[in-house]
Design an enzyme around this catalytic site. Structure first.
Site, PDB file in Angstrom:
ATOM      1  N   THR A  63       0.837  -1.206   0.000  1.00 39.91           N
ATOM      2  CA  THR A  63       0.000   0.000   0.000  1.00 39.91           C
ATOM      3  C   THR A  63       0.869   1.252   0.000  1.00 39.91           C
ATOM      4  O   THR A  63       0.594   2.220  -0.718  1.00 39.91           O
ATOM      5  CB  THR A  63      -0.933   0.004   1.222  1.00 39.91           C
ATOM      6  OG1 THR A  63      -1.757  -1.164   1.191  1.00 39.91           O
ATOM      7  CG2 THR A  63      -1.827   1.242   1.220  1.00 39.91           C
ATOM      8  N   ASP A 107      -6.326  -3.092  -3.925  1.00 43.63           N
ATOM      9  CA  ASP A 107      -5.812  -4.014  -2.911  1.00 43.63           C
ATOM     10  C   ASP A 107      -6.538  -5.354  -3.008  1.00 43.63           C
ATOM     11  O   ASP A 107      -7.706  -5.408  -3.395  1.00 43.63           O
ATOM     12  CB  ASP A 107      -6.008  -3.406  -1.518  1.00 43.63           C
ATOM     13  CG  ASP A 107      -5.118  -4.052  -0.479  1.00 43.63           C
ATOM     14  OD1 ASP A 107      -4.202  -4.806  -0.858  1.00 43.63           O
ATOM     15  OD2 ASP A 107      -5.331  -3.802   0.720  1.00 43.63           O
ATOM     16  N   ARG A 215       5.435  -3.671   9.276  1.00 42.83           N
ATOM     17  CA  ARG A 215       4.196  -3.303   9.973  1.00 42.83           C
ATOM     18  C   ARG A 215       4.192  -3.844  11.394  1.00 42.83           C
ATOM     19  O   ARG A 215       3.802  -3.156  12.345  1.00 42.83           O
ATOM     20  CB  ARG A 215       2.977  -3.837   9.210  1.00 42.83           C
ATOM     21  CG  ARG A 215       1.637  -3.478   9.877  1.00 42.83           C
ATOM     22  CD  ARG A 215       0.482  -4.152   9.171  1.00 42.83           C
ATOM     23  NE  ARG A 215       0.366  -3.697   7.792  1.00 42.83           N
ATOM     24  CZ  ARG A 215      -0.331  -4.321   6.853  1.00 42.83           C
ATOM     25  NH1 ARG A 215      -0.933  -5.469   7.142  1.00 42.83           N
ATOM     26  NH2 ARG A 215      -0.419  -3.818   5.642  1.00 42.83           N
TER      27      ARG A 215
END
Length: 347
Positions: A63, A107, A215
């Site tokens: 992303t 996505d 992340r």
């Protein structure tokens, strides 16, 4: 469960930590070089970049890279996802609002419904969609011309994309899991943005438990920061990071509560397997999809769990990690006793 406000705060923090350019993006050197060439060439020609497909495990930056593509090209970014597109009309509505040069981020593109997927073929290749008006024998298809745009697709399951769709992407890039040293760089950058006093040993401790995923590294950093501010002197050292992650149930190789629950159920309740995915999910009181998509990928990569034609099986490393001794009848007592298949989906 996280409240709506807390979840919004977490998303805002994650957004604040995202790099804004390829120069700021840490890791994935080969992919960054390739993307830079694609974008520089498109800018030099004064045209939209070719369609881009990004694949790889969750949390590696797909992303973020889509946002960077839009920023580098100086155009707006529009965002949608495969699960949100269930009908051809849904996709047609999105495509009809795209302006020239826009970047459309798609996505989980592998989860797009088939009718919408077929509409996407002509949109990507010919910049045209055929809008069907009416029903039955009187239905007519009205071609709608689209301005040139760049579609950036993201997927964690490249194999689920049909060949005709994959072939319409001009560039395909794969994101690999990060090395601990790269994650330490990610952590120091994030610590600077969050005003966290992160020491070298603290960064090493967090990076080693982050599953090779930025992340996760950023999420653990925020939790360790919370612990350090409340119960220590706000300095994140190795000892503080170890203590904090013990409180948050993240062990030394990155297993969390769910991961350990799956391994414990497999070893303690089922003697190491083989056991079906559905049975294993019931044993840990989770949905089948949660076990398969959240816990299992890392357990397989870490060599703690294997998928076989007869079910999930604990490896010797799993027994060792749990501090348990495998019984004599457990699988994997010798090499080659079980044939392993990644595409098995047993009952």
């Amino acid at each position: 469960m996280m409240s709506g406000g807390a979840a919004a705060d977490e998303r805002a923090l994650e957004a604040a930590l995202r790099p804004r350019s390829l120069a700021e993006f840490i890791g994935q050197e080969r992919l960054r070089e390739q993307l830079s060439l694609v974008l520089d060439a498109a800018r030099g020609r004064g045209r939209s970049a070719d369609h881009i497909l990004l694949s790889g495990p969750p949390g590696l930056g797909k992303t973020t890279l889509a946002m960077i593509v839009a920023t580098e090209m100086g155009v707006p970014l529009r965002i949608t996802s495969g699960p949100a597109i269930q009908h051809a009309g849904d996709l047609a509505a999105i495509l009809s609002s795209v302006s020239e040069g826009d970047v459309l981020f798609f996505d989980e593109i592998h989860r797009t419904a088939r009718p919408a997927e077929e509409l996407l073929y002509t949109a990507m290749e010919d910049f045209r969609v055929d809008v069907v008006v009416g029903k039955g024998p009187g239905a007519t298809a009205i071609p709608l011309e689209l301005p040139p745009f760049t579609l950036v697709g993201a997927t964690t399951r490249t194999g689920l994309l049909p060949g005709p769709l994959r072939d319409r992407f001009g560039f395909t890039g794969h994101l690999d899991l990060y090395e601990p040293k790269e994650l330490e760089q990610v952590l120091f950058r994030s610590a600077g943005l969050l005003d966290v006093d992160l020491r070298d040993d603290g960064a090493r401790e967090i990076a080693g438990r982050s599953r090779g995923t930025p992340r996760i590294a950023n999420r653990l950093l925020r939790r360790v920061r919370d612990f350090a501010e409340v119960r220590a002197d706000a300095v994140v050292t190795g000892d503080i990071a170890r203590t904090a992650l013990r409180v948050f149930e993240v062990d030394e190789i990155g297993l969390d509560r769910l991961d350990r629950a799956v391994l414990l159920a497999l070893c303690k309740n089922f003697g190491g397997g083989p056991v079906g995915l559905g049975t294993l999910a019931v044993a840990v009181a989770e949905e089948r999809e949660t076990v398969e998509e959240v816990a299992e990928p890392f357990l397989v990569r870490a060599g703690l769990l294997a998928r076989t034609p007869r079910g999930r099986v604990a490896t010797p490393a799993a027994w060792s990690h749990l501090g348990m001794v495998a019984p004599a009848q457990a699988p994997f007592r010798g090499h080659g006793e079980l044939d392993l298949f990644d595409n098995v989906d047993e009952a």
